[in-house]
Write a protein that holds these residues in place. Structure first.
Motif: not given
Length: 91
Positions: A13-16, A18-19
């Motif tokens: 996933g992009t959010t994870t 990125s985090a």
């Protein structure tokens, strides 16, 4: 390094991702500010050592599964690929 860490840890996933990139970048920034360039270099050397050790352990685990015989490993890879012996050919 953040994308590699995300991949190794199995995050998707992009959010994870990125985090994880922001976290690793923040850690490197913290170490650079407080430890200087030498501290950052030491951390990167430690990262390389950890990744090399992990690669050796992974290779040993795979070879152990095939009774330490690289030929059996390659034969299983060729049989499972759908390409047969063409997988092991040049090009």
């Amino acid at each position: 390094m953040g994308r590699l860490t995300s991949f190794v840890r199995g995050f998707s996933g992009t959010t994870t991702t990125s985090a994880v990139i922001i976290t690793v970048g923040g850690l490197m920034l913290f170490l650079a500010v407080h430890g200087g360039i030498r501290g950052t270099a030491r951390v990167q050397l430690a990262e390389v050592a950890i990744l090399l050790i992990a690669a050796v352990v992974l290779a040993a685990m795979v070879l152990r599964r095939f009774d330490w015989d690289p030929s059996r490993l390659l034969d299983a890879a060729a049989a499972g690929s759908g390409l047969g012996d063409a997988l092991l050919g040049p090009g």
